[in-house]
Scaffold this active site. Structure first.
Site: not given
Lengths: 596, 364
Positions: A320-324
């Site tokens: 999810g957005s952690v990957f940003k």
């Protein structure tokens, strides 16, 4: 007249002499018969009867070695031993096996088949006790003792047994102990009936923890009273293991997770030590110690919640957005963008005929990278991802340790999934990957290691679980230093930016505001991993992430929280992370609260 | 009369017989001591030693008196013996269910042991008395009467072993006295016919022992335990034995009655086939010597006394060893000179005294 009857002359003439000779010969014949029997008993049957006499006098009393104890980093015991009663059978002493087994079966309500089965695998003249059942109650022990005379070859031994401070604490990490399986016995490291670590650290360190069983050969008299010990071998207790865990933090973590299915990893940012690692739902460790029927086992294995699965290392989720963080790092390091460039953060993003949505319907206008991170704007990152390209993103993901096992010593760790560097990229994939969806899978431990790199400016620690192993007498047997097994080479400016933006996520009106703590600077990133396209986070269909570290200026711990089907990361995971951090930095937070 | 000892009597003392007997007693003492060395064991040894002293005195006393005098007095002895047996019903001390012991101050006496000797002397007297004719039915009937009364009394004590020992002695004496074989055969048949009656007379445990003999695994931990453990003890001695320290069967008390009836098993465990063989040879020698004395005696009474005493010793030895080795039912007969027990030792020595007496006076 009488004289004539008994009178002299040779034996032929004298009837008395003849009769005396007859008696003499008869008596001698008697002695010859005795001699024959003596020869039969002592020479022909001697060896067998000697064996019987040995059996008469020697009893074997085994003594199981206590398993080594697992300690946390502060010397608190994570597991300990207590004496427990074990029912064993000595096949050689069971004269009438069927009768004894039948009696035992009735007495203790153990299925007869089970008893016969476990005896069928050992030779009938074996001296070694075969363990039948562990964890006998006092009542059962009393019954066996009462019927002792009717149950030759049945013994009750006192053996050390695992005892846990709380039944679920660190269940997946510590692992359960159970009688060695057929497979393990065949491999030759365990004797039948030995307790062997079956998962977690108990399995990993079984060789050290097991120790060596001892025993006594005791001479007994006819009433079974011990007379003396013929031979004695002291059991050698298993070695003690000092882990990197912090029992207090582990307790805090498990309390914070409560009943939510998911996983939490707490790493020491300065060493890669695993301070706490939890997966829920957990199983009860002592569930396995005593008798466990087939039914109970199947129930556990088939539980849809999979309590035996260690989600921190064995479950793979979309980040999810952690990957940003990875996408931003790639973009800045590759100079695709500068912190000052702005992109539109609209509610939707159009790629060809496909529409990609942001997670809310507000049009935030043009944002720079910092605010896009803080707000976790998806539409911004779709555009940024397309600018950077799938291949560099995958390359940076690998640099951050995703897609390969972290190297933790536990068995069964999953590698995760990162798109192959030269895969034919389609724009749709790139768009999905840039917000941590699509062909991308990570484990909570991998995310923790990645956050460790952000916190330390590039160090990828090999997660350490075991500090050292010491023999029971204190002799060191094994020790493991902190090790880094990767380094993310980014410019200091990029690290500084990433760290500042992660601080902002929590403290600057971002999605991680729920993790904010007075008196402690927490940095982190939320994530919401969609299980299905266009799923609705509000209906609890998504996995919630929060990955962060604290204190932001001087990172000490990395905390990663994953709540399965928890919904939005900022709402489901961040508060749990907050609770955990509050527990870890209790004094600091309390001082801030009191000091105002 | 005991005090004016004829010089010729001393010349004819059978020192070899006496030495053999004493050697057996010495073996017994060593075995008893080795069973439990230390203060407890030496207690048993000291007691047996004092019985030995008493027994030797009795031996000298019996040997010193002319056996013909004893024979003449035998009816009185017989009556006194019966009285003793009967007195058990009044004064007898019960040990493990049997009234065999008569308390006499600090010691206890087994009247049945003493009676064996009285029985021999009385029967020998009855068969050789001037009015007796071993070929006549009347003499046989009298002899049978002499047997049956004490036999029943002893069986009822209950002491089956001692009672049974009377039988071979009885038949040996009749046989030696020249009773026709046909008559002996009839007597044997009558005895067999009386077996069912005897069965009814037996106590339950006695019946159990006989049944166990027929089927040792009838009750391996109960009645048959003794014989199984005894066989294990003997067999485990193998060829050369386990020595004193290694005799676990005996020393650890797996073997029951190991001081008394089963002492042969102890010996066989400690010294193996070689030791047991030697012991058998010594006993055989003792018995052959007894028969030799009987054969050398010049007149019927001496012959029958020597024969009876030898038959008694031989029967006891064979039956004891036979039962310890599992060839015969366990009936509780001590091994002469070896088993612990005062009455048995003293009476055996008295019997030997009788034998010596016959030998000393053979040429008079």
């Amino acid at each position: 007249m009488a004289l004539r009857r008994f009178g002299g002359g040779g034996p032929r003439r004298d009837p008395f002499a003849r009769r005396l000779l007859f008696l003499t010969v008869g008596m001698l014949a008697g002695f010859l018969v005795l001699l024959g029997q003596l020869w039969y008993l002592q020479v022909l049957e001697g060896a067998r009867l000697r064996d019987l006499s040995e059996r008469n006098r020697i009893r074997v009393r085994p003594a199981a070695a206590p398993r080594g104890i697992l300690f946390d980093r502060n010397g608190l015991a994570l597991v300990d031993n207590r004496p427990a009663f074990t029912l064993s059978l000595i096949p050689r002493e069971m004269d009438n096996r069927d009768a004894v087994l039948a009696r035992l079966s009735v007495l203790l309500r153990i299925p007869l088949g089970e008893l016969q089965e476990s005896l069928a695998r050992v030779p009938p003249d074996s001296f070694m006790p075969v363990r039948m059942r562990r964890g006998l109650t006092m009542e059962e022990v009393a019954k066996v003792e009462e019927w002792k005379l009717e149950l030759p070859g049945v013994v009750v031994e006192v053996e050390p047994q695992r005892v846990y401070p709380s039944p679920r604490l660190g269940a997946h990490l510590l692992g359960y102990v159970r009688e060695a399986s057929e497979e393990q016995v065949r491999q030759g490291r365990h004797r039948r009936g030995d307790m062997a670590g079956q998962s977690g650290l108990e399995r990993l360190l079984d060789e050290y923890l097991h120790g060596r069983d001892g025993g006594e050969e005791i001479e007994v008299d006819a009433t079974g009273r011990p007379v003396r010990v013929v031979r004695r071998q002291e059991p050698r207790p298993g070695a003690h293991v000092v882990t990197t865990l912090d029992r207090r933090i582990q307790e805090v973590v498990e309390r914070a997770m409560g009943n939510h299915p998911g996983a939490v990893v707490v790493l020491d940012a300065r060493s890669g030590d695993i301070l706490a690692l939890s997966s829920s739902p957990a199983f009860e460790l002592d569930y396995f110690t005593g008798p466990l029927g087939r039914e109970a086992w199947l129930r556990l294995v088939r539980d849809p919640q999979a309590p035996l699965l260690n989600r921190a290392i064995q479950s793979q989720y979309a980040p999810g957005s952690v990957f940003k963080i990875v996408v931003a790092a790639a973009a800045l390091q590759e100079a695709t963008i500068t912190p000052f460039d702005r992109l539109r953060c609209a509610p939707t993003f159009q790629l060809g005929r496909r529409t990609f949505k942001n997670w809310d319907d507000t049009d935030w206008g043009e944002l720079d990278l910092y605010h896009a991170m803080v707000r976790s704007c998806n539409t911004y990152f779709y555009q940024l991802g397309l600018k950077v390209g799938l291949e560099p993103i995958a390359l940076y993901a690998r640099a951050f340790g995703l897609g390969t096992p972290t190297g933790i010593a536990l068995a069964g760790e999953k590698a995760g999934l990162v798109p192959a560097p030269r895969s034919r990229s389609r724009a749709g994939d790139t768009v999905n990957v840039s917000i941590g969806q699509g062909p991308l899978l990570v484990t909570p431990l991998q995310v923790a290691r990645m956050m460790g790199a952000v916190a330390t400016g590039g160090i990828l620690w090999k997660p350490r679980l075991v500090q050292r192993v010491e023999a029971a007498d204190g002799r060191p047997l094994y020790s493991e230093p902190s090790q880094m097994n990767g380094y993310v080479d980014l410019s200091p400016a990029v690290w500084a930016f990433l760290q500042r933006s992660l601080w902002g996520v929590v403290n600057d009106g971002g999605t991680g505001a729920a993790a904010r703590l007075p008196g402690l600077d927490v940095a982190g990133k939320t994530g919401t991993a969609q299980l299905i396209t266009n799923s609705d986070a509000r209906r609890g269909q998504d996995h919630a992430w929060f990955a962060g570290y604290a204190p932001a200026q001087d990172p000490q711990v990395v905390v990663v929280v994953l709540v399965e089907r928890g919904g939005r990361g900022g709402q489901a995971a961040a508060p749990i992370a907050r609770q955990i951090l509050q527990g870890i930095f209790l004094e600091r937070v309390a001082a801030a609260a009191l000091g105002g | 009369m005991m005090f004016k000892v004829d010089r010729r009597l001393l010349q004819n003392v059978d020192w070899l017989l006496l030495a053999t007997a004493l050697a057996l007693v010495a073996l017994s003492l060593v075995t008893l001591w080795s069973l439990s060395p230390g203060r407890h064991g030496s207690g048993v040894v000291w007691r047996q030693l004092s019985w030995l002293g008493l027994g030797l005195l009795a031996l000298v006393a019996v040997a010193g008196v002319d056996y013909r005098t004893l024979a003449r007095m035998s009816p009185a002895f017989y009556v006194a013996g019966l009285a003793l047996l009967l007195s058990l019903y009044v004064f007898g001390r019960t040990v493990s269910g049997a009234r065999r012991w008569l308390p006499l101050g600090p010691v206890t006496l087994q009247p049945a042991e003493l009676f064996k000797l009285i029985f021999i002397v009385t029967l020998a007297w009855a068969l050789t008395a001037r009015w007796a004719n071993p070929r006549a039915r009347a003499t046989l009937a009298a002899a049978l009467g002499l047997l049956v009364v004490p036999f029943v009394l002893v069986v009822r004590q209950p002491d089956l072993g001692t009672a049974l020992v009377l039988l071979p002695v009885f038949f040996a004496l009749l046989f030696g006295a020249g009773v026709r074989l046909r008559e002996l055969g009839w007597l044997g048949l009558v005895g067999l016919a009386g077996t069912p009656l005897a069965w009814l007379m037996l106590r339950d445990y006695q019946r159990e022992r006989l049944l166990v003999f027929l089927d040792p695994f009838r009750d391996p931990l109960g009645s048959a335990y003794n014989v199984i453990q005894s066989k294990i003890a003997i067999g485990s001695g193998q060829l050369l034995g386990k020595g004193i320290a290694g005799a676990t069967q005996s020393r650890l008390a797996f073997l029951p009655e190991r001081h008394t009836d089963f002492i042969f098993a102890v010996f066989a465990e400690m010294w193996g086939f070689v030791g047991a063989l030697l012991l058998l040879v010594v006993y055989a020698f003792l018995i052959l010597r007894g028969f030799e004395i009987a054969g050398a005696a010049r007149e019927p009474l001496g012959r029958l006394l020597a024969l009876g005493v030898t038959a008694l010793l031989g029967a006891q030895t064979l039956i004891n060893m036979g039962m310890v080795m599992g060839l015969l039912p366990i009936v509780g007969i001590p091994l002469p000179l070896m088993s612990y027990g005062g009455s048995s030792l003293v009476v055996t020595l008295m019997a030997l005294g009788l034998l010596l007496s016959v030998r000393m006076r053979q040429s008079l």
